[in-house]
Design an enzyme around this catalytic site. Structure first.
Site, PDB file in Angstrom:
ATOM      1  N   HIS A   1       0.500  -0.978  -0.369  1.00  0.00           N
ATOM      2  CA  HIS A   1      -0.232  -0.099  -0.020  1.00  0.00           C
ATOM      3  C   HIS A   1       0.584   0.855   0.167  1.00  0.00           C
ATOM      4  CE1 HIS A   1      -2.611   2.845   1.541  1.00  0.00           C
ATOM      5  NE2 HIS A   1      -3.864   2.004   1.505  1.00  0.00           N
TER       6      HIS A   1
ATOM      7  N   ASP B   1       2.785  -4.543   8.716  1.00  0.00           N
ATOM      8  CA  ASP B   1       1.762  -3.861   7.747  1.00  0.00           C
ATOM      9  C   ASP B   1       0.543  -4.702   8.319  1.00  0.00           C
ATOM     10  OD1 ASP B   1      -0.304  -2.042   6.666  1.00  0.00           O
ATOM     11  OD2 ASP B   1       0.979  -1.394   5.253  1.00  0.00           O
TER      12      ASP B   1
ATOM     13  N   GLN C   1      -5.161  -5.011   7.197  1.00  0.00           N
ATOM     14  CA  GLN C   1      -5.948  -5.917   6.827  1.00  0.00           C
ATOM     15  C   GLN C   1      -6.256  -7.104   7.191  1.00  0.00           C
ATOM     16  OE1 GLN C   1      -7.696  -5.152   4.489  1.00  0.00           O
ATOM     17  NE2 GLN C   1      -7.139  -3.807   3.734  1.00  0.00           N
TER      18      GLN C   1
ATOM     19  N   LYS D   1     -11.100  -0.532   9.951  1.00  0.00           N
ATOM     20  CA  LYS D   1     -11.498  -1.235   8.676  1.00  0.00           C
ATOM     21  C   LYS D   1     -11.756  -2.894  10.067  1.00  0.00           C
ATOM     22  CE  LYS D   1      -8.013  -0.236   5.489  1.00  0.00           C
ATOM     23  NZ  LYS D   1      -6.726   0.267   4.160  1.00  0.00           N
TER      24      LYS D   1
ATOM     25  N   CYS E   1      -4.611   2.318  -4.466  1.00  0.00           N
ATOM     26  CA  CYS E   1      -3.597   2.491  -3.122  1.00  0.00           C
ATOM     27  C   CYS E   1      -2.389   1.955  -3.168  1.00  0.00           C
ATOM     28  CB  CYS E   1      -3.825   2.742  -1.563  1.00  0.00           C
ATOM     29  SG  CYS E   1      -5.122   4.175  -1.296  1.00  0.00           S
TER      30      CYS E   1
HETATM   31  C1  LIG Z   1      -5.698   0.950   4.444  1.00  0.00           C
HETATM   32  C2  LIG Z   1      -4.527   0.407   4.120  1.00  0.00           C
HETATM   33  C3  LIG Z   1      -3.377   0.750   4.718  1.00  0.00           C
HETATM   34  C4  LIG Z   1      -3.468   2.737   5.274  1.00  0.00           C
HETATM   35  O1  LIG Z   1      -4.485   2.913   6.318  1.00  0.00           O
HETATM   36  P1  LIG Z   1      -5.500   3.678   7.124  1.00  0.00           P
HETATM   37  O2  LIG Z   1      -6.047   4.066   7.629  1.00  0.00           O
HETATM   38  O3  LIG Z   1      -5.616   4.493   5.874  1.00  0.00           O
HETATM   39  O4  LIG Z   1      -3.995   5.166   7.522  1.00  0.00           O
HETATM   40  C5  LIG Z   1      -2.147   0.723   4.785  1.00  0.00           C
HETATM   41  N1  LIG Z   1      -1.998  -0.631   4.353  1.00  0.00           N
HETATM   42  C6  LIG Z   1      -2.567  -1.898   4.267  1.00  0.00           C
HETATM   43  C7  LIG Z   1      -2.358  -3.088   3.760  1.00  0.00           C
HETATM   44  C8  LIG Z   1      -4.054  -0.965   3.453  1.00  0.00           C
HETATM   45  O5  LIG Z   1      -4.878  -1.982   3.461  1.00  0.00           O
END
Ligand SMILES: *Cc1c(COP(=O)(O)O)cnc(C)c1O
Length: 411
Positions: free
Chosen positions: A124, A201, A204, A227, A368
Protein backbone atom coordinates in the site's frame (compact mmCIF):
# COMPACT_ATOMS: atom_id res chain seq x y z
CA UNK A 1 -28.71 -23.32 8.49
CA UNK A 2 -26.91 -22.07 11.58
CA UNK A 3 -24.80 -19.50 9.73
CA UNK A 4 -27.65 -18.15 7.67
CA UNK A 5 -29.58 -17.27 10.81
CA UNK A 6 -26.51 -16.01 12.58
CA UNK A 7 -25.49 -13.75 9.69
CA UNK A 8 -29.01 -12.31 9.56
CA UNK A 9 -28.72 -11.47 13.26
CA UNK A 10 -25.35 -9.88 12.63
CA UNK A 11 -26.69 -7.89 9.67
CA UNK A 12 -29.41 -6.49 11.89
CA UNK A 13 -26.71 -4.91 14.01
CA UNK A 14 -25.55 -2.76 11.07
CA UNK A 15 -28.08 0.03 10.39
CA UNK A 16 -26.36 1.12 7.16
CA UNK A 17 -27.10 -2.24 5.53
CA UNK A 18 -30.75 -1.16 5.36
CA UNK A 19 -29.83 1.74 3.06
CA UNK A 20 -31.05 1.79 -0.53
CA UNK A 21 -28.64 2.87 -3.27
CA UNK A 22 -30.40 4.02 -6.46
CA UNK A 23 -33.38 2.08 -5.09
CA UNK A 24 -31.38 -1.15 -4.77
CA UNK A 25 -30.49 -2.63 -1.37
CA UNK A 26 -26.91 -1.71 -0.47
CA UNK A 27 -24.47 -4.54 -1.15
CA UNK A 28 -21.31 -3.38 0.58
CA UNK A 29 -18.20 -5.13 -0.72
CA UNK A 30 -15.56 -2.50 -0.06
CA UNK A 31 -14.54 -3.73 3.36
CA UNK A 32 -10.82 -3.61 2.66
CA UNK A 33 -11.21 0.17 2.41
CA UNK A 34 -13.29 0.41 5.56
CA UNK A 35 -15.85 -1.79 7.28
CA UNK A 36 -19.30 -0.68 8.39
CA UNK A 37 -20.01 -0.13 12.09
CA UNK A 38 -22.31 -2.16 14.34
CA UNK A 39 -24.88 -0.37 16.45
CA UNK A 40 -22.88 -0.89 19.65
CA UNK A 41 -20.06 1.20 18.15
CA UNK A 42 -22.49 3.88 16.95
CA UNK A 43 -24.19 4.02 20.36
CA UNK A 44 -20.88 4.22 22.19
CA UNK A 45 -19.96 7.25 20.13
CA UNK A 46 -23.18 8.98 21.10
CA UNK A 47 -22.71 7.94 24.73
CA UNK A 48 -19.21 9.38 24.77
CA UNK A 49 -20.29 12.81 23.57
CA UNK A 50 -23.41 12.85 25.72
CA UNK A 51 -21.92 11.62 28.98
CA UNK A 52 -18.15 11.43 29.03
CA UNK A 53 -16.50 14.03 26.80
CA UNK A 54 -13.37 15.67 28.24
CA UNK A 55 -9.64 15.84 27.65
CA UNK A 56 -7.48 13.11 29.14
CA UNK A 57 -4.39 12.92 31.37
CA UNK A 58 -4.68 16.61 32.20
CA UNK A 59 -7.19 17.46 34.83
CA UNK A 60 -8.20 16.38 38.28
CA UNK A 61 -11.90 16.69 37.55
CA UNK A 62 -14.26 13.75 37.45
CA UNK A 63 -14.94 13.50 33.71
CA UNK A 64 -11.32 13.85 32.72
CA UNK A 65 -10.33 11.10 35.11
CA UNK A 66 -13.11 8.88 33.89
CA UNK A 67 -12.19 9.42 30.21
CA UNK A 68 -8.53 8.81 31.03
CA UNK A 69 -9.46 5.60 32.79
CA UNK A 70 -11.44 4.39 29.77
CA UNK A 71 -8.64 5.23 27.33
CA UNK A 72 -6.14 3.30 29.43
CA UNK A 73 -8.57 0.39 29.67
CA UNK A 74 -8.71 0.26 25.89
CA UNK A 75 -4.92 0.25 25.75
CA UNK A 76 -4.97 -2.81 28.01
CA UNK A 77 -7.67 -4.42 25.90
CA UNK A 78 -5.65 -3.97 22.72
CA UNK A 79 -2.56 -5.28 24.42
CA UNK A 80 -4.54 -8.41 25.22
CA UNK A 81 -6.11 -8.55 21.76
CA UNK A 82 -2.67 -8.63 20.11
CA UNK A 83 -0.95 -10.64 22.86
CA UNK A 84 1.66 -8.00 23.61
CA UNK A 85 3.73 -8.04 26.77
CA UNK A 86 3.37 -4.48 28.07
CA UNK A 87 0.66 -1.80 27.93
CA UNK A 88 3.36 0.73 27.16
CA UNK A 89 4.05 -1.04 23.87
CA UNK A 90 0.66 0.06 22.54
CA UNK A 91 0.77 3.59 21.12
CA UNK A 92 -2.39 5.30 19.89
CA UNK A 93 -2.08 6.98 16.49
CA UNK A 94 -4.60 8.11 13.95
CA UNK A 95 -4.16 4.93 11.94
CA UNK A 96 -1.86 2.67 9.98
CA UNK A 97 -0.48 5.50 7.87
CA UNK A 98 0.50 7.62 10.86
CA UNK A 99 1.97 4.60 12.64
CA UNK A 100 4.29 3.84 9.72
CA UNK A 101 5.25 7.49 9.36
CA UNK A 102 5.99 7.64 13.07
CA UNK A 103 8.42 4.73 12.79
CA UNK A 104 10.01 5.93 9.55
CA UNK A 105 10.60 9.40 11.02
CA UNK A 106 11.76 8.23 14.41
CA UNK A 107 14.16 5.78 12.76
CA UNK A 108 16.00 8.71 11.23
CA UNK A 109 18.84 8.37 13.71
CA UNK A 110 19.21 4.69 12.95
CA UNK A 111 19.61 4.84 9.16
CA UNK A 112 22.86 5.91 7.55
CA UNK A 113 24.26 6.35 4.07
CA UNK A 114 24.60 3.00 2.32
CA UNK A 115 22.10 1.19 4.56
CA UNK A 116 19.28 -0.79 3.01
CA UNK A 117 15.54 -1.05 3.62
CA UNK A 118 13.54 -3.93 2.18
CA UNK A 119 9.85 -3.78 1.28
CA UNK A 120 7.76 -5.77 -1.21
CA UNK A 121 6.25 -4.72 -4.51
CA UNK A 122 2.73 -5.28 -3.17
CA UNK A 123 2.81 -2.42 -0.68
CA UNK A 124 0.00 0.00 0.00
CA UNK A 125 1.39 3.50 -0.68
CA UNK A 126 1.50 4.14 3.05
CA UNK A 127 4.09 1.38 3.47
CA UNK A 128 5.99 2.51 0.40
CA UNK A 129 6.35 6.29 0.33
CA UNK A 130 7.62 6.83 3.93
CA UNK A 131 10.50 4.39 3.27
CA UNK A 132 11.23 5.85 -0.14
CA UNK A 133 11.49 9.33 1.38
CA UNK A 134 13.62 8.09 4.28
CA UNK A 135 16.02 6.44 1.82
CA UNK A 136 16.24 9.60 -0.26
CA UNK A 137 17.00 11.71 2.81
CA UNK A 138 19.64 9.34 4.11
CA UNK A 139 21.13 8.14 0.82
CA UNK A 140 20.06 4.66 1.76
CA UNK A 141 18.80 2.08 -0.75
CA UNK A 142 15.27 0.78 -1.03
CA UNK A 143 15.19 -2.87 -2.11
CA UNK A 144 11.98 -4.41 -3.37
CA UNK A 145 10.95 -8.07 -3.11
CA UNK A 146 9.07 -9.07 -6.27
CA UNK A 147 6.05 -11.35 -6.29
CA UNK A 148 5.32 -14.44 -8.34
CA UNK A 149 2.61 -14.46 -10.96
CA UNK A 150 0.04 -15.80 -8.51
CA UNK A 151 0.82 -13.00 -6.04
CA UNK A 152 2.96 -14.92 -3.56
CA UNK A 153 6.04 -13.11 -2.39
CA UNK A 154 9.33 -14.37 -3.89
CA UNK A 155 10.99 -15.66 -0.76
CA UNK A 156 14.05 -16.81 -2.69
CA UNK A 157 14.70 -13.23 -3.77
CA UNK A 158 14.14 -12.02 -0.23
CA UNK A 159 16.83 -14.47 0.92
CA UNK A 160 19.18 -12.90 -1.63
CA UNK A 161 18.29 -9.31 -0.75
CA UNK A 162 18.69 -9.56 3.01
CA UNK A 163 22.18 -8.83 4.30
CA UNK A 164 24.06 -7.14 7.11
CA UNK A 165 23.34 -3.85 5.32
CA UNK A 166 19.58 -4.33 5.81
CA UNK A 167 18.37 -2.09 8.64
CA UNK A 168 14.60 -2.33 8.21
CA UNK A 169 12.24 -4.82 6.58
CA UNK A 170 8.64 -3.64 6.19
CA UNK A 171 5.98 -5.76 4.55
CA UNK A 172 2.23 -6.27 4.70
CA UNK A 173 0.77 -9.18 6.65
CA UNK A 174 -2.05 -9.25 4.08
CA UNK A 175 -1.81 -7.44 0.74
CA UNK A 176 -4.72 -5.02 0.31
CA UNK A 177 -4.79 -5.79 -3.41
CA UNK A 178 -4.09 -9.49 -3.74
CA UNK A 179 -5.46 -10.67 -0.41
CA UNK A 180 -2.44 -12.91 -0.01
CA UNK A 181 -1.36 -13.70 3.55
CA UNK A 182 2.40 -13.31 3.50
CA UNK A 183 4.77 -15.73 5.29
CA UNK A 184 5.71 -13.05 7.78
CA UNK A 185 7.02 -15.36 10.49
CA UNK A 186 9.72 -16.59 8.13
CA UNK A 187 10.56 -13.02 7.10
CA UNK A 188 10.68 -11.77 10.70
CA UNK A 189 12.98 -14.57 11.89
CA UNK A 190 15.26 -14.33 8.88
CA UNK A 191 15.51 -10.53 9.21
CA UNK A 192 16.41 -10.84 12.88
CA UNK A 193 19.26 -13.21 11.99
CA UNK A 194 20.78 -10.26 10.14
CA UNK A 195 19.98 -7.76 12.88
CA UNK A 196 17.30 -5.93 10.88
CA UNK A 197 14.23 -4.37 12.48
CA UNK A 198 10.88 -5.58 11.12
CA UNK A 199 7.61 -3.68 10.72
CA UNK A 200 4.47 -5.51 9.68
CA UNK A 201 1.63 -3.57 8.07
CA UNK A 202 -1.35 -5.35 9.56
CA UNK A 203 -4.08 -3.03 8.26
CA UNK A 204 -6.03 -5.87 6.66
CA UNK A 205 -5.57 -8.32 9.50
CA UNK A 206 -7.65 -7.74 12.67
CA UNK A 207 -10.94 -8.62 11.00
CA UNK A 208 -9.44 -11.71 9.32
CA UNK A 209 -6.87 -13.37 11.58
CA UNK A 210 -5.67 -13.56 15.16
CA UNK A 211 -2.76 -11.27 15.92
CA UNK A 212 -0.10 -12.55 18.26
CA UNK A 213 2.91 -10.42 19.07
CA UNK A 214 4.36 -13.04 21.37
CA UNK A 215 4.39 -15.65 18.62
CA UNK A 216 5.45 -13.31 15.81
CA UNK A 217 8.26 -11.74 17.84
CA UNK A 218 8.04 -8.70 15.58
CA UNK A 219 9.46 -5.23 16.32
CA UNK A 220 6.56 -3.13 15.02
CA UNK A 221 3.01 -4.01 14.04
CA UNK A 222 0.44 -1.46 12.87
CA UNK A 223 -3.29 -1.32 12.07
CA UNK A 224 -6.35 0.94 12.02
CA UNK A 225 -9.63 0.67 13.93
CA UNK A 226 -11.83 1.53 10.95
CA UNK A 227 -11.06 -1.70 9.07
CA UNK A 228 -12.18 -3.80 12.04
CA UNK A 229 -15.70 -2.41 12.57
CA UNK A 230 -14.36 0.51 14.63
CA UNK A 231 -14.25 4.28 14.16
CA UNK A 232 -12.09 6.23 11.72
CA UNK A 233 -9.14 8.34 12.82
CA UNK A 234 -7.59 5.94 15.31
CA UNK A 235 -5.13 3.08 15.11
CA UNK A 236 -2.11 1.68 16.85
CA UNK A 237 1.56 1.28 16.63
CA UNK A 238 2.72 -1.76 18.54
CA UNK A 239 6.44 -1.45 19.24
CA UNK A 240 8.90 -3.52 21.16
CA UNK A 241 9.64 -1.70 24.41
CA UNK A 242 13.40 -1.76 24.05
CA UNK A 243 13.31 -0.14 20.62
CA UNK A 244 10.62 2.39 21.53
CA UNK A 245 12.73 3.55 24.45
CA UNK A 246 15.63 4.28 22.10
CA UNK A 247 13.53 6.13 19.54
CA UNK A 248 13.19 9.89 19.36
CA UNK A 249 9.62 11.13 18.92
CA UNK A 250 8.70 12.90 15.70
CA UNK A 251 5.92 15.05 17.06
CA UNK A 252 6.37 17.40 19.95
CA UNK A 253 3.90 19.22 22.15
CA UNK A 254 1.61 18.66 25.09
CA UNK A 255 1.39 15.36 26.95
CA UNK A 256 4.60 13.88 25.50
CA UNK A 257 6.89 15.96 27.69
CA UNK A 258 8.08 15.44 31.22
CA UNK A 259 9.79 18.77 31.96
CA UNK A 260 9.94 21.87 29.80
CA UNK A 261 12.22 24.78 30.60
CA UNK A 262 13.65 27.54 28.47
CA UNK A 263 16.82 25.52 27.91
CA UNK A 264 15.68 21.96 27.63
CA UNK A 265 12.78 19.56 27.38
CA UNK A 266 12.73 15.99 28.59
CA UNK A 267 10.26 13.44 27.28
CA UNK A 268 7.70 11.35 29.10
CA UNK A 269 7.96 7.60 29.30
CA UNK A 270 6.53 5.38 26.55
CA UNK A 271 3.81 5.25 25.33
CA UNK A 272 3.13 8.93 26.11
CA UNK A 273 6.39 10.05 24.52
CA UNK A 274 4.79 9.27 21.14
CA UNK A 275 1.33 10.63 21.85
CA UNK A 276 1.76 14.38 21.50
CA UNK A 277 -1.38 16.48 21.66
CA UNK A 278 -4.98 15.54 22.35
CA UNK A 279 -5.63 12.08 20.92
CA UNK A 280 -8.86 10.85 19.38
CA UNK A 281 -10.36 10.20 22.82
CA UNK A 282 -13.78 9.32 21.46
CA UNK A 283 -12.34 7.05 18.76
CA UNK A 284 -10.19 5.15 21.23
CA UNK A 285 -13.03 4.60 23.69
CA UNK A 286 -15.50 3.58 20.98
CA UNK A 287 -12.95 1.18 19.41
CA UNK A 288 -13.37 -0.98 22.48
CA UNK A 289 -16.90 -1.85 21.32
CA UNK A 290 -15.59 -3.01 17.93
CA UNK A 291 -13.22 -5.39 19.66
CA UNK A 292 -16.11 -6.68 21.79
CA UNK A 293 -18.13 -7.17 18.61
CA UNK A 294 -15.37 -9.25 16.99
CA UNK A 295 -14.79 -11.25 20.16
CA UNK A 296 -18.50 -11.92 20.65
CA UNK A 297 -18.53 -13.79 17.32
CA UNK A 298 -14.99 -15.11 17.63
CA UNK A 299 -12.26 -14.33 15.12
CA UNK A 300 -11.95 -18.01 14.16
CA UNK A 301 -15.67 -18.18 13.38
CA UNK A 302 -15.38 -15.00 11.34
CA UNK A 303 -12.39 -16.41 9.49
CA UNK A 304 -14.08 -19.68 8.71
CA UNK A 305 -17.30 -18.04 7.42
CA UNK A 306 -15.46 -15.49 5.30
CA UNK A 307 -13.18 -18.17 3.91
CA UNK A 308 -16.21 -20.13 2.67
CA UNK A 309 -17.75 -17.00 1.21
CA UNK A 310 -14.50 -16.05 -0.53
CA UNK A 311 -13.97 -19.47 -2.06
CA UNK A 312 -17.59 -19.47 -3.27
CA UNK A 313 -17.12 -16.02 -4.81
CA UNK A 314 -13.89 -17.05 -6.52
CA UNK A 315 -15.63 -20.10 -7.98
CA UNK A 316 -18.46 -17.91 -9.33
CA UNK A 317 -16.11 -15.29 -10.73
CA UNK A 318 -13.94 -17.91 -12.41
CA UNK A 319 -16.94 -19.03 -14.42
CA UNK A 320 -17.24 -15.58 -16.03
CA UNK A 321 -15.56 -15.55 -19.43
CA UNK A 322 -12.51 -13.31 -19.85
CA UNK A 323 -12.34 -12.49 -16.17
CA UNK A 324 -8.76 -12.26 -14.91
CA UNK A 325 -8.15 -12.90 -11.21
CA UNK A 326 -5.10 -11.52 -9.41
CA UNK A 327 -3.58 -13.22 -6.39
CA UNK A 328 -5.25 -16.40 -7.56
CA UNK A 329 -4.03 -19.24 -5.36
CA UNK A 330 -5.70 -22.52 -4.48
CA UNK A 331 -4.53 -22.67 -0.89
CA UNK A 332 -7.11 -20.71 1.07
CA UNK A 333 -5.00 -20.73 4.20
CA UNK A 334 -2.90 -18.11 2.41
CA UNK A 335 -5.83 -16.01 1.19
CA UNK A 336 -7.95 -13.38 2.95
CA UNK A 337 -11.33 -12.00 1.96
CA UNK A 338 -9.98 -9.78 -0.82
CA UNK A 339 -10.56 -10.64 -4.49
CA UNK A 340 -9.19 -8.39 -7.23
CA UNK A 341 -9.91 -8.85 -10.91
CA UNK A 342 -10.36 -7.34 -14.35
CA UNK A 343 -12.43 -8.27 -17.34
CA UNK A 344 -10.37 -8.38 -20.52
CA UNK A 345 -10.68 -5.23 -22.65
CA UNK A 346 -13.03 -3.52 -20.23
CA UNK A 347 -12.09 -0.61 -18.03
CA UNK A 348 -12.43 -1.23 -14.30
CA UNK A 349 -14.15 2.16 -13.78
CA UNK A 350 -16.89 1.35 -16.29
CA UNK A 351 -17.68 -1.85 -14.44
CA UNK A 352 -17.45 -0.08 -11.08
CA UNK A 353 -19.97 2.55 -12.19
CA UNK A 354 -22.46 -0.04 -13.41
CA UNK A 355 -22.13 -2.06 -10.20
CA UNK A 356 -22.67 1.12 -8.20
CA UNK A 357 -25.88 1.87 -10.08
CA UNK A 358 -27.05 -1.59 -9.11
CA UNK A 359 -26.31 -0.98 -5.43
CA UNK A 360 -22.96 -2.77 -5.17
CA UNK A 361 -20.06 -0.91 -3.55
CA UNK A 362 -16.68 -2.14 -4.79
CA UNK A 363 -13.33 -0.45 -5.13
CA UNK A 364 -11.82 0.31 -8.53
CA UNK A 365 -8.54 1.85 -9.67
CA UNK A 366 -4.96 1.48 -8.50
CA UNK A 367 -6.03 0.56 -4.95
CA UNK A 368 -3.31 2.75 -3.38
CA UNK A 369 -0.70 0.42 -4.87
CA UNK A 370 0.67 1.93 -8.06
CA UNK A 371 4.01 0.09 -7.90
CA UNK A 372 2.09 -3.20 -7.85
CA UNK A 373 -0.11 -2.09 -10.77
CA UNK A 374 3.03 -1.29 -12.75
CA UNK A 375 4.53 -4.63 -11.81
CA UNK A 376 1.42 -6.45 -13.06
CA UNK A 377 1.19 -4.11 -16.07
CA UNK A 378 -2.37 -2.97 -15.41
CA UNK A 379 -3.74 0.53 -14.80
CA UNK A 380 -6.29 -0.60 -12.25
CA UNK A 381 -8.47 -3.40 -10.94
CA UNK A 382 -11.86 -4.10 -9.45
CA UNK A 383 -11.66 -5.24 -5.85
CA UNK A 384 -14.36 -6.92 -3.79
CA UNK A 385 -13.66 -7.59 -0.14
CA UNK A 386 -15.92 -9.25 2.39
CA UNK A 387 -16.82 -8.75 6.02
CA UNK A 388 -18.84 -10.88 8.41
CA UNK A 389 -22.17 -9.37 7.21
CA UNK A 390 -21.77 -10.33 3.54
CA UNK A 391 -23.90 -13.21 2.28
CA UNK A 392 -23.88 -15.91 -0.39
CA UNK A 393 -26.95 -14.24 -1.93
CA UNK A 394 -24.96 -11.04 -2.30
CA UNK A 395 -22.23 -12.96 -4.11
CA UNK A 396 -24.87 -14.38 -6.47
CA UNK A 397 -26.14 -10.85 -7.07
CA UNK A 398 -22.60 -9.63 -7.79
CA UNK A 399 -22.21 -12.43 -10.33
CA UNK A 400 -25.49 -11.51 -12.01
CA UNK A 401 -24.58 -7.83 -12.14
CA UNK A 402 -21.15 -8.54 -13.62
CA UNK A 403 -22.80 -10.53 -16.42
CA UNK A 404 -25.18 -7.62 -16.92
CA UNK A 405 -22.30 -5.12 -16.97
CA UNK A 406 -20.56 -7.17 -19.64
CA UNK A 407 -23.73 -7.08 -21.73
CA UNK A 408 -24.21 -3.33 -21.29
CA UNK A 409 -20.60 -2.76 -22.32
CA UNK A 410 -21.16 -4.96 -25.39
CA UNK A 411 -18.69 -7.54 -24.34
C1 LIG B 1 -5.84 0.57 4.46
C2 LIG B 1 -4.43 0.18 4.44
C3 LIG B 1 -3.42 1.07 4.84
C4 LIG B 1 -3.73 2.48 5.26
O1 LIG B 1 -4.54 2.52 6.38
P1 LIG B 1 -5.14 3.91 6.90
O2 LIG B 1 -6.17 3.50 7.89
O3 LIG B 1 -5.73 4.59 5.70
O4 LIG B 1 -4.02 4.69 7.48
C5 LIG B 1 -2.13 0.61 4.83
N1 LIG B 1 -1.81 -0.64 4.45
C6 LIG B 1 -2.75 -1.52 4.07
C7 LIG B 1 -2.35 -2.91 3.70
C8 LIG B 1 -4.08 -1.14 4.04
O5 LIG B 1 -5.01 -2.01 3.65
Amino acid sequence: MFWEKKIQEIRNQFPILKEKIYSHPLVYMDNAATTQKPVQVINASQYYYSRLNSNIHRATHFLSQKATYHVEQVRKKIKKFIHAKHNSEVIFTKGTTESINLVANSMNFFINKGDEIIISCSEHHSNFVPWQILCQRKEATLKIIPIQKNGLIELKTFDLLISKKTKIVSIPHISNVLGIINPIKYIIDKSHEYGAIVLIDGAQVPSNLCINMEYLNVDFYVFSAHKMYGPTGVGILYGRKKILNQMIPYQFGGEMVEKVSLQKTTYSEIPFKFEAGTPNVEGIIVWSQAIDFIESIGILNIKSYIEKLTSYAIMKLKSIKKLILYGNIDDFSQKSSIISFNIENLHCFDIGVILDRLGIAVRTGHLCAQPLMNFLKVSGMIRVSFAIYNTFQEVDYLYKCLIKAKKILNH
